[in-house]
Design a protein around this motif. Structure first.
Motif, PDB file in Angstrom:
ATOM      1  N   UNK A   1       6.222  -2.583  -9.956  1.00 43.01           N
ATOM      2  CA  UNK A   1       4.887  -2.252  -9.465  1.00 43.01           C
ATOM      3  C   UNK A   1       4.147  -1.262 -10.361  1.00 43.01           C
ATOM      4  N   UNK A   2       4.835  -0.606 -11.275  1.00 43.63           N
ATOM      5  CA  UNK A   2       4.252   0.516 -12.014  1.00 43.63           C
ATOM      6  C   UNK A   2       2.932   0.202 -12.695  1.00 43.63           C
ATOM      7  N   UNK A   3       2.768  -0.954 -13.242  1.00 45.26           N
ATOM      8  CA  UNK A   3       1.515  -1.251 -13.949  1.00 45.26           C
ATOM      9  C   UNK A   3       0.332  -1.427 -13.016  1.00 45.26           C
TER      10      UNK A   3
ATOM     11  N   UNK B   1       0.840  -1.183   0.000  1.00 51.24           N
ATOM     12  CA  UNK B   1       0.000   0.000   0.000  1.00 51.24           C
ATOM     13  C   UNK B   1       0.885   1.247   0.000  1.00 51.24           C
ATOM     14  N   UNK B   2       0.770   2.020  -1.063  1.00 52.06           N
ATOM     15  CA  UNK B   2       1.484   3.293  -1.186  1.00 52.06           C
ATOM     16  C   UNK B   2       0.479   4.342  -1.655  1.00 52.06           C
ATOM     17  N   UNK B   3       0.520   5.506  -1.052  1.00 50.50           N
ATOM     18  CA  UNK B   3      -0.364   6.584  -1.471  1.00 50.50           C
ATOM     19  C   UNK B   3       0.073   7.108  -2.838  1.00 50.50           C
ATOM     20  N   UNK B   4      -0.796   7.876  -3.462  1.00 48.64           N
ATOM     21  CA  UNK B   4      -0.450   8.492  -4.746  1.00 48.64           C
ATOM     22  C   UNK B   4       0.760   9.401  -4.572  1.00 48.64           C
ATOM     23  N   UNK B   5       0.827  10.107  -3.460  1.00 48.35           N
ATOM     24  CA  UNK B   5       1.960  11.000  -3.192  1.00 48.35           C
ATOM     25  C   UNK B   5       3.262  10.217  -3.073  1.00 48.35           C
ATOM     26  N   UNK B   6       3.227   9.075  -2.386  1.00 42.36           N
ATOM     27  CA  UNK B   6       4.423   8.242  -2.268  1.00 42.36           C
ATOM     28  C   UNK B   6       4.854   7.735  -3.640  1.00 42.36           C
ATOM     29  N   UNK B   7       3.909   7.320  -4.451  1.00 39.44           N
ATOM     30  CA  UNK B   7       4.229   6.823  -5.791  1.00 39.44           C
ATOM     31  C   UNK B   7       4.858   7.919  -6.644  1.00 39.44           C
ATOM     32  N   UNK B   8       4.420   9.146  -6.454  1.00 39.30           N
ATOM     33  CA  UNK B   8       4.978  10.264  -7.215  1.00 39.30           C
ATOM     34  C   UNK B   8       6.488  10.380  -6.973  1.00 39.30           C
ATOM     35  N   UNK B   9       6.928  10.123  -5.750  1.00 40.04           N
ATOM     36  CA  UNK B   9       8.368  10.148  -5.440  1.00 40.04           C
ATOM     37  C   UNK B   9       9.133   9.117  -6.249  1.00 40.04           C
ATOM     38  N   UNK B  10       8.522   7.995  -6.491  1.00 40.41           N
ATOM     39  CA  UNK B  10       9.162   6.972  -7.312  1.00 40.41           C
ATOM     40  C   UNK B  10       9.226   7.417  -8.771  1.00 40.41           C
ATOM     41  N   UNK B  11       8.128   7.993  -9.257  1.00 37.25           N
ATOM     42  CA  UNK B  11       8.102   8.448 -10.645  1.00 37.25           C
ATOM     43  C   UNK B  11       9.092   9.573 -10.900  1.00 37.25           C
TER      44      UNK B  11
END
Length: 73
Positions: free
Chosen positions: A43-45, A9-19
């Motif tokens: 995990x990206x897909x 479970x990662x928030x959209x904000x956390x995922x943005x850091x990866x992107x």
């Protein structure tokens, strides 16, 4: 082959850091208690507007190399 099951479970904000490239790895704890580090690209897909949520099965070869990551729920 080795298989691991875990919830992620990662928030959209956390995922943005990866992107953005600030963070490259996700660390998860499998059901058996082992901690596993995976590159975010696996995990990206599975990321949507809300981030990343779900139950996953990770398959590794006997030499611990990545084989597959599947969302199972």
């Amino acid at each position: 082959m080795r298989r691991y099951f875990f919830n992620a479970s990662l928030s959209a904000e956390q995922c943005y850091g990866y992107y953005r490239g600030d963070i490259k790895y996700v660390v998860v704890t499998a059901d058996n208690g082992e901690r596993i580090q995976l590159q975010f690209r696996h995990f990206q897909r599975y990321v949507d507007i809300n981030g990343l949520r779900g139950r996953f099965r990770l398959t590794l070869a006997d030499n611990a190399s990545f084989v597959a990551l599947e969302k199972i729920n």
